[in-house]
Design a protein around this motif. Structure first.
Motif, PDB file in Angstrom:
ATOM      1  N   LEU A  86     -11.212  55.080   7.061  1.00  0.00           N
ATOM      2  CA  LEU A  86      -9.872  55.323   6.500  1.00  0.00           C
ATOM      3  C   LEU A  86      -9.555  56.812   6.409  1.00  0.00           C
ATOM      4  O   LEU A  86      -8.393  57.211   6.459  1.00  0.00           O
ATOM      5  CB  LEU A  86      -9.756  54.684   5.110  1.00  0.00           C
ATOM      6  CG  LEU A  86      -9.675  53.160   5.046  1.00  0.00           C
ATOM      7  CD1 LEU A  86      -9.704  52.686   3.599  1.00  0.00           C
ATOM      8  CD2 LEU A  86      -8.426  52.629   5.725  1.00  0.00           C
ATOM      9  N   MET A  87     -10.608  57.642   6.280  1.00  0.00           N
ATOM     10  CA  MET A  87     -10.379  59.088   6.152  1.00  0.00           C
ATOM     11  C   MET A  87     -10.430  59.802   7.502  1.00  0.00           C
ATOM     12  O   MET A  87     -10.333  61.022   7.563  1.00  0.00           O
ATOM     13  CB  MET A  87     -11.406  59.687   5.195  1.00  0.00           C
ATOM     14  CG  MET A  87     -11.180  59.267   3.751  1.00  0.00           C
ATOM     15  SD  MET A  87     -12.211  60.130   2.567  1.00  0.00           S
ATOM     16  CE  MET A  87     -13.785  59.335   2.774  1.00  0.00           C
ATOM     17  N   ALA A  88     -10.609  59.033   8.574  1.00  0.00           N
ATOM     18  CA  ALA A  88     -10.641  59.629   9.919  1.00  0.00           C
ATOM     19  C   ALA A  88      -9.209  59.855  10.408  1.00  0.00           C
ATOM     20  O   ALA A  88      -8.290  59.138   9.993  1.00  0.00           O
ATOM     21  CB  ALA A  88     -11.383  58.704  10.872  1.00  0.00           C
ATOM     22  N   PRO A  89      -9.025  60.842  11.304  1.00  0.00           N
ATOM     23  CA  PRO A  89      -7.651  61.140  11.754  1.00  0.00           C
ATOM     24  C   PRO A  89      -7.118  60.173  12.800  1.00  0.00           C
ATOM     25  O   PRO A  89      -6.661  60.568  13.859  1.00  0.00           O
ATOM     26  CB  PRO A  89      -7.794  62.559  12.320  1.00  0.00           C
ATOM     27  CG  PRO A  89      -9.198  62.647  12.753  1.00  0.00           C
ATOM     28  CD  PRO A  89     -10.006  61.761  11.863  1.00  0.00           C
ATOM     29  N   ILE A  90      -7.222  58.886  12.528  1.00  0.00           N
ATOM     30  CA  ILE A  90      -6.634  57.871  13.412  1.00  0.00           C
ATOM     31  C   ILE A  90      -5.729  56.988  12.568  1.00  0.00           C
ATOM     32  O   ILE A  90      -5.998  56.777  11.390  1.00  0.00           O
ATOM     33  CB  ILE A  90      -7.709  57.006  14.128  1.00  0.00           C
ATOM     34  CG1 ILE A  90      -8.791  56.542  13.148  1.00  0.00           C
ATOM     35  CG2 ILE A  90      -8.308  57.723  15.297  1.00  0.00           C
ATOM     36  CD1 ILE A  90      -9.759  55.545  13.747  1.00  0.00           C
ATOM     37  N   SER A  91      -4.672  56.482  13.199  1.00  0.00           N
ATOM     38  CA  SER A  91      -3.710  55.690  12.427  1.00  0.00           C
ATOM     39  C   SER A  91      -4.347  54.378  11.975  1.00  0.00           C
ATOM     40  O   SER A  91      -5.311  53.893  12.590  1.00  0.00           O
ATOM     41  CB  SER A  91      -2.476  55.400  13.275  1.00  0.00           C
ATOM     42  OG  SER A  91      -2.814  54.462  14.285  1.00  0.00           O
ATOM     43  N   ILE A 243      -5.904  51.912   0.050  1.00  0.00           N
ATOM     44  CA  ILE A 243      -5.535  53.313  -0.149  1.00  0.00           C
ATOM     45  C   ILE A 243      -4.754  53.298  -1.456  1.00  0.00           C
ATOM     46  O   ILE A 243      -3.559  53.066  -1.487  1.00  0.00           O
ATOM     47  CB  ILE A 243      -4.698  53.848   1.034  1.00  0.00           C
ATOM     48  CG1 ILE A 243      -5.475  53.643   2.342  1.00  0.00           C
ATOM     49  CG2 ILE A 243      -4.362  55.327   0.839  1.00  0.00           C
ATOM     50  CD1 ILE A 243      -4.678  53.855   3.601  1.00  0.00           C
TER      51      ILE A 243
ATOM     52  N   GLY B  51      -6.850  61.818   1.456  1.00  0.00           N
ATOM     53  CA  GLY B  51      -6.016  60.727   1.972  1.00  0.00           C
ATOM     54  C   GLY B  51      -6.498  59.339   1.610  1.00  0.00           C
ATOM     55  O   GLY B  51      -5.996  58.344   2.137  1.00  0.00           O
ATOM     56  N   LYS B  72      -2.670  62.534   8.478  1.00  0.00           N
ATOM     57  CA  LYS B  72      -3.560  62.293   9.631  1.00  0.00           C
ATOM     58  C   LYS B  72      -3.843  63.592  10.383  1.00  0.00           C
ATOM     59  O   LYS B  72      -4.940  63.774  10.898  1.00  0.00           O
ATOM     60  CB  LYS B  72      -2.960  61.232  10.566  1.00  0.00           C
ATOM     61  CG  LYS B  72      -3.013  59.827   9.984  1.00  0.00           C
ATOM     62  CD  LYS B  72      -4.446  59.325   9.891  1.00  0.00           C
ATOM     63  CE  LYS B  72      -4.619  58.232   8.867  1.00  0.00           C
ATOM     64  NZ  LYS B  72      -6.029  57.934   8.560  1.00  0.00           N
ATOM     65  N   GLN B  75      -6.297  65.440   8.219  1.00  0.00           N
ATOM     66  CA  GLN B  75      -7.643  64.863   8.290  1.00  0.00           C
ATOM     67  C   GLN B  75      -8.435  65.371   9.502  1.00  0.00           C
ATOM     68  O   GLN B  75      -9.655  65.329   9.509  1.00  0.00           O
ATOM     69  CB  GLN B  75      -7.559  63.332   8.314  1.00  0.00           C
ATOM     70  CG  GLN B  75      -7.329  62.752   6.916  1.00  0.00           C
ATOM     71  CD  GLN B  75      -6.996  61.274   6.927  1.00  0.00           C
ATOM     72  OE1 GLN B  75      -6.525  60.740   7.932  1.00  0.00           O
ATOM     73  NE2 GLN B  75      -7.216  60.609   5.805  1.00  0.00           N
ATOM     74  N   GLN B  76      -7.724  65.849  10.508  1.00  0.00           N
ATOM     75  CA  GLN B  76      -8.395  66.390  11.698  1.00  0.00           C
ATOM     76  C   GLN B  76      -9.162  67.675  11.364  1.00  0.00           C
ATOM     77  O   GLN B  76     -10.167  67.978  12.004  1.00  0.00           O
ATOM     78  CB  GLN B  76      -7.328  66.656  12.780  1.00  0.00           C
ATOM     79  CG  GLN B  76      -7.865  67.032  14.143  1.00  0.00           C
ATOM     80  CD  GLN B  76      -8.564  65.881  14.856  1.00  0.00           C
ATOM     81  OE1 GLN B  76      -8.055  64.774  14.921  1.00  0.00           O
ATOM     82  NE2 GLN B  76      -9.754  66.143  15.388  1.00  0.00           N
TER      83      GLN B  76
END
Lengths: 244, 322
Positions: A86-91, A243, B51, B72, B75-76
């Motif tokens: 959930l905290m990864a930069p993917i939708s 979330i 997040g 998002k 988060q990168q």
């Protein structure tokens, strides 16, 4: 490109870690084999194998996908590794599609185990394979999204299993897998038509035995609709419940 | 330059306010400590910053990215090390690192190279092919930190990084955090070990019951809390004989404490000149070995400001972990 790397990694990890484990592979083989054998012993007639095949295929997908996905997601939530995703930069859409694709693939493979058995026991000529594959795929999609809906609704692994059974076992009898919907008591029939597996099983009956009674195009549309609704509803629930 | 700007941030769960109207900024390259007892809102704040929790009101800006719309993108460039290791038990160390790298879109060769590099840096080379579930607590913590920095984040959020692990591992982790910060990573660290914050952090915020009650550099906070000067003298002996003589000659002294025959502590309202003391020791034929100014520790400052005993806070947290 970056999204696809993440998508494939999640999918491959799940396949390797959860779906392609010996207990699941043996379940995928033994479960449809046991059901096929049970009907075979009951009927003593090889022709009937083809008649029960759509039901056994649909059931293999249903049992293979719903609990697997519900259990794996609940397990990852308990161990908090799901938070990492959930905290990864993917939708969220991509993440949940990656998580569910593993179960869909597993469901499709499960569906063809009884077909392989049946091929040795009866004549499968005349089967419309394109429609069969389409039907199998959509049953796997809706069953997987049903598993996702269950995963979002519970917090413990045992709850996921219990809740899965609450849906699955009635569906075996209500969705025309082995007992035609038309022969069910009138008060149960509306419930049958409200369940997506009824349409999936009917597609398989049409493509394998030409014994379905619902227009395949209508069944495909309804299954796709069920899939979208279940996925959308689950995503909404994840945003609200996970979330915080 | 501010890398993180938090303004009037509030988080409510029904009628319970977990974080209440907090504001702070973090400078690029800073090691910022967030100190507070159990349930003070530290993890909730981290969850909002990473997040994992929605913001009830207020704003967060990380570099040019505004939350929640650009979370998002943010988060990168952030790395997260949660308070409990959340890697995959079934995967080995190398597999866990590669998987985490792939979530940030790193190509296979790049992520494998970086995973090997981190296993080396964190003394985990020999454990790289062992399942994560077989790791000790300290090893798990180190691998979790390695997973948090696999994509070389600009800001690293560390939630209680040394809680529940042995002294040697905790020491090694503190060294690694210092090194990371020295190499340019901005670090946001929550901890209940006040001495850890004192040793590592450039600036510290005290959070109690969801509110920031003090914020500043460690020396600023200490100076603010320091209302007296304490000087400790170490003599060859005869410290007790001096007590009366000192009282007579130095009426401004708050307190004289004889800790032993050789150690004497003097509290005064302001900075004191040492020369009259040295003269006094000579007059009394006493040999002075050392004169040391005793500063209050950050722990004492924390207790003074919050009224919460640090030891109580630590025990409470460790009890909960068990």
């Amino acid at each position: 490109m970056k999204t696809w790397i993440a998508f494939w990694s999640i999918l491959l990890k799940d396949m390797k870690n959860y779906y392609l484990k010996p207990p699941n592979i043996s379940w995928g083989i033994i479960f449809p084999f046991a059901w096929t054998l049970m009907f075979f012993l009951k009927t003593q007639n090889p022709i009937d194998i083809r008649e029960i095949l759509p039901g056994v295929m649909a059931m293999s997908i249903l049992f293979g996908t719903t609990s697997m996905l519900a259990v794996t997601i609940t397990f990852e939530r308990r161990s908090r590794s799901f938070e990492r995703l959930l905290m990864a930069p993917i939708s969220l859409n991509t993440l949940m599609l990656a998580k569910t694709t593993g179960a869909i693939v597993f469901g499709v493979i499960n569906a063809f185990v009884p077909v392989v058995f049946a091929a040795f026991m009866t004549d499968l000529s005349g089967v419309n394979w394109v429609t069969t594959i389409g039907g199998v795929f959509l049953i796997a999609v809706t069953s997987t999204f049903l598993g996702l809906f269950i995963a979002v609704s519970v917090s413990e692994v045992f709850e996921a299993q219990t809740f899965s059974n609450f849906f699955r076992f009635p569906m075996v009898f209500l969705c025309g897998l082995f007992i035609p919907v038309q022969t069910l008591p009138a008060f149960l029939q509306p419930l049958s038509y409200a369940l997506p597996l009824t349409y999936g099983a009917d597609i398989l009956k049409t493509s394998i035995n030409s014994s379905g009674f619902i227009q395949p195009l209508l069944s495909f549309s309804l299954l796709a609709g069920y899939g979208l609704v279940l996925f959308g509803f689950s995503l909404k629930n994840i945003k609200n419940k996970w979330i915080h | 330059m501010h890398i993180l700007e938090v303004s009037h941030l509030t988080k409510r769960y029904n009628n319970f306010t977990a974080v209440n109207n907090i504001s702070f900024n973090i400078l690029k390259g800073e090691l910022f400590g967030f100190l507070g007892p159990n349930g003070s809102g530290k993890t909730t704040t981290i969850n909002m910053l990473t997040g994992l929790a929605k913001i009830t009101s207020g704003s967060i800006k990380l570099l040019e990215f505004d939350y929640p719309h650009e979370i998002k993108k943010a988060q990168q460039i952030i790395g997260i090390v949660p308070d409990e290791s959340n890697l995959y038990e079934e995967l080995d160390g190398f597999g866990n690192l590669c998987f985490c790298a792939s979530l940030y879109g790193m190509e296979k060769t790049t992520r494998e190279e970086r995973a090997r590099q981190l296993l080396g840096e964190f003394d985990l080379i020999g454990a790289g092919n062992k399942p994560f579930k077989s790791y000790s607590k300290g090893m798990k913590r180190k691998l979790t930190i390695a997973a948090g920095i696999i994509h070389e984040p600009k800001v690293l959020f560390l939630d209680e990084p040394t809680t529940g692990i042995d002294v040697a591992s905790a020491r090694r982790i503190r060294q690694l955090i210092k090194k990371l910060n020295k190499n340019g990573t901005t670090v946001f660290l929550t901890t209940h070990y006040i001495e850890e914050a004192e040793n590592l952090c450039h600036r510290v915020a005290f959070i109690v019951k969801g509110e920031i009650i003090k914020i500043g550099t460690v020396s600023e906070l200490i100076q603010e809390a320091q209302q007296e000067s304490i000087v400790q003298f170490t003599l060859a002996g005869g410290a007790d004989r001096l007590q009366q003589a000192l009282r007579e000659k130095k009426p401004a002294i708050f307190n004289i404490e004889v800790l032993s025959d050789t150690v004497l502590r003097v509290n005064t309202p302001q900075l004191i000149s040492l020369s009259p003391y040295i003269k006094l020791f000579e007059e009394n034929n006493l040999t002075l070995y050392e004169a040391k100014i005793i500063r209050p520790s950050l722990e004492e400052v924390f207790v003074k400001i919050t009224g919460i005993e640090a030891e109580h806070m630590k025990k409470d947290r460790e009890g909960r972990k068990k």
